[in-house]
Design a protein around this motif. Sequence first.
Motif, short mmCIF file in Angstrom:
data_model
loop_
_atom_site.label_atom_id
_atom_site.label_comp_id
_atom_site.label_asym_id
_atom_site.label_seq_id
_atom_site.Cartn_x
_atom_site.Cartn_y
_atom_site.Cartn_z
N ASP A 1 -0.74 43.90 28.01
CA ASP A 1 -0.97 45.35 28.01
C ASP A 1 -0.25 46.07 29.15
O ASP A 1 -0.41 47.29 29.30
N ARG A 2 0.53 45.36 29.92
CA ARG A 2 1.27 46.01 31.02
C ARG A 2 2.56 46.60 30.46
O ARG A 2 3.65 46.04 30.57
N ILE A 3 2.44 47.76 29.85
CA ILE A 3 3.55 48.44 29.20
C ILE A 3 3.94 49.67 30.01
O ILE A 3 3.08 50.51 30.33
N ALA A 4 5.22 49.79 30.32
CA ALA A 4 5.74 50.96 31.04
C ALA A 4 6.85 51.61 30.23
O ALA A 4 7.66 50.92 29.62
N THR A 5 6.87 52.93 30.20
CA THR A 5 7.90 53.67 29.47
C THR A 5 8.68 54.55 30.45
O THR A 5 8.10 55.16 31.35
N PHE A 6 10.00 54.60 30.24
CA PHE A 6 10.89 55.36 31.11
C PHE A 6 11.77 56.28 30.27
O PHE A 6 12.45 55.83 29.34
N ASP A 7 11.76 57.55 30.58
CA ASP A 7 12.83 58.42 30.11
C ASP A 7 14.13 57.93 30.74
O ASP A 7 14.10 57.18 31.74
N MET A 8 15.28 58.33 30.21
CA MET A 8 16.54 57.85 30.76
C MET A 8 17.25 58.92 31.60
O MET A 8 17.29 58.82 32.83
N ASP A 9 17.81 59.95 30.97
CA ASP A 9 18.61 60.95 31.68
C ASP A 9 17.76 61.69 32.71
O ASP A 9 16.77 62.33 32.38
N GLY A 10 18.17 61.60 33.97
CA GLY A 10 17.45 62.30 35.03
C GLY A 10 16.28 61.52 35.58
O GLY A 10 15.66 61.95 36.56
N THR A 11 15.97 60.37 34.97
CA THR A 11 14.87 59.53 35.45
C THR A 11 15.40 58.27 36.12
O THR A 11 14.94 57.88 37.18
N VAL B 1 12.81 51.96 27.42
CA VAL B 1 13.50 53.25 27.58
C VAL B 1 13.11 54.12 26.39
O VAL B 1 13.28 53.71 25.23
N VAL B 2 12.59 55.30 26.68
CA VAL B 2 12.17 56.24 25.62
C VAL B 2 12.86 57.57 25.92
O VAL B 2 12.40 58.36 26.73
N SER B 3 14.00 57.78 25.27
CA SER B 3 14.90 58.87 25.64
C SER B 3 15.11 59.85 24.49
O SER B 3 14.99 59.50 23.32
N GLY B 4 15.47 61.08 24.86
CA GLY B 4 15.88 62.07 23.88
C GLY B 4 17.31 61.85 23.41
O GLY B 4 17.72 62.39 22.38
N ARG C 1 21.45 52.38 24.38
CA ARG C 1 21.68 50.92 24.38
C ARG C 1 22.98 50.55 25.06
O ARG C 1 23.04 49.58 25.84
N ALA C 2 24.03 51.32 24.79
CA ALA C 2 25.33 51.03 25.39
C ALA C 2 25.29 51.19 26.91
O ALA C 2 25.90 50.40 27.64
N LEU C 3 24.56 52.19 27.39
CA LEU C 3 24.52 52.47 28.83
C LEU C 3 23.65 51.48 29.60
O LEU C 3 23.99 51.10 30.72
N ASN D 1 16.20 45.98 21.93
CA ASN D 1 14.93 46.17 21.25
C ASN D 1 13.89 46.85 22.13
O ASN D 1 12.77 47.10 21.70
N ARG D 2 14.28 47.16 23.37
CA ARG D 2 13.38 47.92 24.24
C ARG D 2 13.92 49.33 24.51
O ARG D 2 13.62 49.94 25.53
N VAL D 3 14.71 49.83 23.57
CA VAL D 3 15.29 51.17 23.69
C VAL D 3 14.88 52.01 22.48
O VAL D 3 15.09 51.62 21.33
N ILE D 4 14.29 53.17 22.75
CA ILE D 4 13.88 54.12 21.71
C ILE D 4 14.58 55.43 22.00
O ILE D 4 14.61 55.89 23.16
N GLY D 5 15.17 56.05 20.98
CA GLY D 5 15.87 57.31 21.20
C GLY D 5 16.04 58.10 19.93
O GLY D 5 15.42 57.81 18.90
N MET D 6 16.88 59.12 20.00
CA MET D 6 17.23 59.89 18.81
C MET D 6 17.83 58.95 17.78
O MET D 6 18.59 58.04 18.11
N ASP D 7 17.50 59.19 16.49
CA ASP D 7 18.00 58.31 15.45
C ASP D 7 18.66 59.09 14.32
O ASP D 7 18.18 60.17 13.93
N VAL D 8 19.74 58.51 13.80
CA VAL D 8 20.34 58.98 12.55
C VAL D 8 20.16 57.88 11.51
O VAL D 8 19.91 56.72 11.84
N LYS D 9 20.27 58.26 10.26
CA LYS D 9 20.14 57.28 9.19
C LYS D 9 21.35 56.36 9.18
O LYS D 9 22.49 56.79 9.35
#
Length: 361
Positions: free
Chosen positions: A75-85, A203-206, A213-215, A224-232
Amino acid sequence: MMQMKGMRVLTITLVFTMLCGANILTSCSTDENVVEPVKKEYFKSWNNCEALYALKEYVEDVTNPKSPNYISVDDRIATFDMDGTFVGELYPTYFEYNLLEYRVLDDPSYRDKAPEDVRQTAQCIRDFVRNGTPLPSHFDMQHARAAAKAYAGMTIGEFDAYVKDYATRLANGFKGMTYGNSFYKPMLEVFDYLKDNGFTYYVVSGSDRFICRALVESIGIEPNRVIGMDVKLVSRKQGDQEGVNYTMEKEEDLVRTDSLLIKNLKTNKVLQISQEIGKVPVLSFGNSGGDCSMHNYCLSNKLKSAAFMLIADDDVRDHANREKALTLATQWHNAGYHVISMKDDFITIYGSGVEKVPFSF
């Protein structure tokens, strides 16, 4: 019998000597027979400050099995915004905005192919960057739709290479730093500290998921630990068929489409965390109002939790609006978040050899 005792003493002595010679020890005292474990120094880039004290106190508490606030590793889950964080965002705007501006207005392989609405969006970014012209309201959604179109048709591998190639350029407004290595050194130390204390961070980014992922690949964050804007996405030969009606062939590439699925900001961050992680985080790090929903979700956890906001208040080592940042600091304090001051709390931001310089156009 005396010989056997002597052998045991010799064996113990040899083992102890081997341990003393290993790097896993800080010291070995033959006088007191004390073996002390190494104490790793995590925060070399930080000043002593309230935010750092709060983080260490929190982690020490929830990882102590004897504490009533103990949290299991699962349960030790941490989330980080990316840009500016933990990645720079003021050069002079977001990396993904700069990338779209280049793609549409400068890239010879695409600039003449860009649809008019995409061109207008890129021009808005250029006017903002060069002339200070305010961006239109709700520009984040306008950009997201334009970006979906601008990279449509690229395979996942092609887009990854495109992002990484652009990231090798010198970051606008800095000397001695590329976009690809513009990480906040103190925040990388936070990752290290949390990892060693049994936390899993996401990473939970706009920004676009595949840009993120590339950065972050270079700092060891798994895709698999990166969440962001998605396109189809579709497979190369799928065409207009729905995936449920099409069987992908072997060695068939996945391709980006111009269909935007989600812009991962505000409450959308919470929805994505719930869907992809399946647990409420206990730690949350951000830097803007777009992260408040994520923070509030974290603080709703029945387990002990904490949220941290960075403020860009260092106008000497970084491009920042100090007056605006200090106003935000008060707002974040009142919201129950710990505030990290880049000016006061960071010994360095980007590391040695990096210098703030005027923007170039």
